[in-house]
Write a protein that holds these residues in place. Structure first.
Motif, PDB file in Angstrom:
ATOM      1  N   UNK A   1      50.577  17.419  89.482  1.00 39.34           N
ATOM      2  CA  UNK A   1      50.517  18.037  87.964  1.00 39.34           C
ATOM      3  C   UNK A   1      51.814  18.605  87.747  1.00 39.34           C
ATOM      4  N   UNK A   2      51.800  19.279  86.398  1.00 40.31           N
ATOM      5  CA  UNK A   2      52.957  19.758  85.924  1.00 40.31           C
ATOM      6  C   UNK A   2      52.673  20.455  84.625  1.00 40.31           C
ATOM      7  N   UNK A   3      52.090  21.625  84.916  1.00 37.75           N
ATOM      8  CA  UNK A   3      51.358  22.621  83.752  1.00 37.75           C
ATOM      9  C   UNK A   3      52.647  23.818  83.726  1.00 37.75           C
ATOM     10  N   UNK A   4      53.539  23.680  82.581  1.00 41.61           N
ATOM     11  CA  UNK A   4      54.379  24.507  82.215  1.00 41.61           C
ATOM     12  C   UNK A   4      53.795  25.981  81.743  1.00 41.61           C
ATOM     13  N   UNK A   5      53.943  27.293  82.113  1.00 39.07           N
ATOM     14  CA  UNK A   5      53.305  28.283  81.762  1.00 39.07           C
ATOM     15  C   UNK A   5      54.235  29.239  81.045  1.00 39.07           C
ATOM     16  N   UNK A   6      55.481  29.347  81.353  1.00 39.25           N
ATOM     17  CA  UNK A   6      56.704  30.200  80.994  1.00 39.25           C
ATOM     18  C   UNK A   6      57.755  29.619  80.935  1.00 39.25           C
ATOM     19  N   UNK A   7      58.297  29.563  79.675  1.00 46.60           N
ATOM     20  CA  UNK A   7      59.714  29.140  79.377  1.00 46.60           C
ATOM     21  C   UNK A   7      60.838  29.949  79.252  1.00 46.60           C
ATOM     22  N   UNK A   8      61.951  29.448  79.356  1.00 46.14           N
ATOM     23  CA  UNK A   8      63.224  30.092  79.103  1.00 46.14           C
ATOM     24  C   UNK A   8      63.241  31.394  80.175  1.00 46.14           C
ATOM     25  N   UNK A   9      63.167  31.091  81.225  1.00 47.34           N
ATOM     26  CA  UNK A   9      63.229  32.182  82.461  1.00 47.34           C
ATOM     27  C   UNK A   9      64.828  31.816  83.186  1.00 47.34           C
ATOM     28  N   UNK A  10      65.547  33.006  83.343  1.00 53.91           N
ATOM     29  CA  UNK A  10      66.634  32.830  84.279  1.00 53.91           C
ATOM     30  C   UNK A  10      66.415  32.862  85.646  1.00 53.91           C
ATOM     31  N   UNK A  11      65.732  33.986  86.018  1.00 54.04           N
ATOM     32  CA  UNK A  11      65.292  34.195  87.378  1.00 54.04           C
ATOM     33  C   UNK A  11      64.011  34.699  87.637  1.00 54.04           C
TER      34      UNK A  11
END
Length: 157
Positions: free
Chosen positions: A112-122
């Motif tokens: 699976x692939x459940x994105x939780x938090x976007x636009x992170x650098x590190x």
């Protein structure tokens, strides 16, 4: 006498195109005034759009934090901790939170692939002082931090 051609004088009426008429000047002034009154409205709109984009990152962080806390509280143990991943053992199986490109995703049993938090650098996940410390640098250069208390069986080890 020599053959002379008569001088013919042709008069043309030349339209005065050297300047603006009064009507053109008034229309230009009206258009310029309307445009200058719209500039503050456009600037305020841009500021509100930028503020909303920052709010969306903050609300995404809050949702991610709540989901991670929920999974952590319902887990049985910690399987592994690395700089960019945290894996928990639960009744669902192996639940991993990992950095993938510019997001944090959740996988169960490596599927699976459940994105939780976007636009992170590190992201930096580490075990420190009877807790798991998670630091996330977002794309707007803000750093969000959270700590999870270690499970009792991990504290004893």
């Amino acid at each position: 006498m020599q053959n002379q051609q008569p001088l013919v004088t042709v008069r043309y009426r030349i339209k005065n195109s050297a300047g603006f008429t009064l009507i053109e000047a008034i229309l230009t002034l009206i258009i310029a005034t309307c445009m200058t009154t719209l500039i503050p409205i456009v600037i305020l709109s841009l500021h509100s759009i930028l503020d909303l984009s920052d709010m969306s990152l903050t609300s995404e962080w809050t949702i991610f934090r709540n989901q991670l806390l929920n999974e952590y509280n319902h887990s049985q143990s910690i399987s592994s901790i690395s700089k960019e991943s945290l894996c928990l053992t639960s009744t669902k199986g192996l639940v991993c939170f990992t950095k993938y490109q510019d997001m944090i995703r959740k996988q169960i049993n490596n599927k699976g692939h459940e994105p939780l938090l976007f636009q992170i650098k590190d992201i930096d996940i580490k075990k420190a002082n009877h807790a798991i410390k998670i630091n996330v640098e977002l794309s707007n250069r803000t750093i969000q931090t959270m700590q999870l208390p270690l499970h009792p069986e991990v504290n004893e080890q």
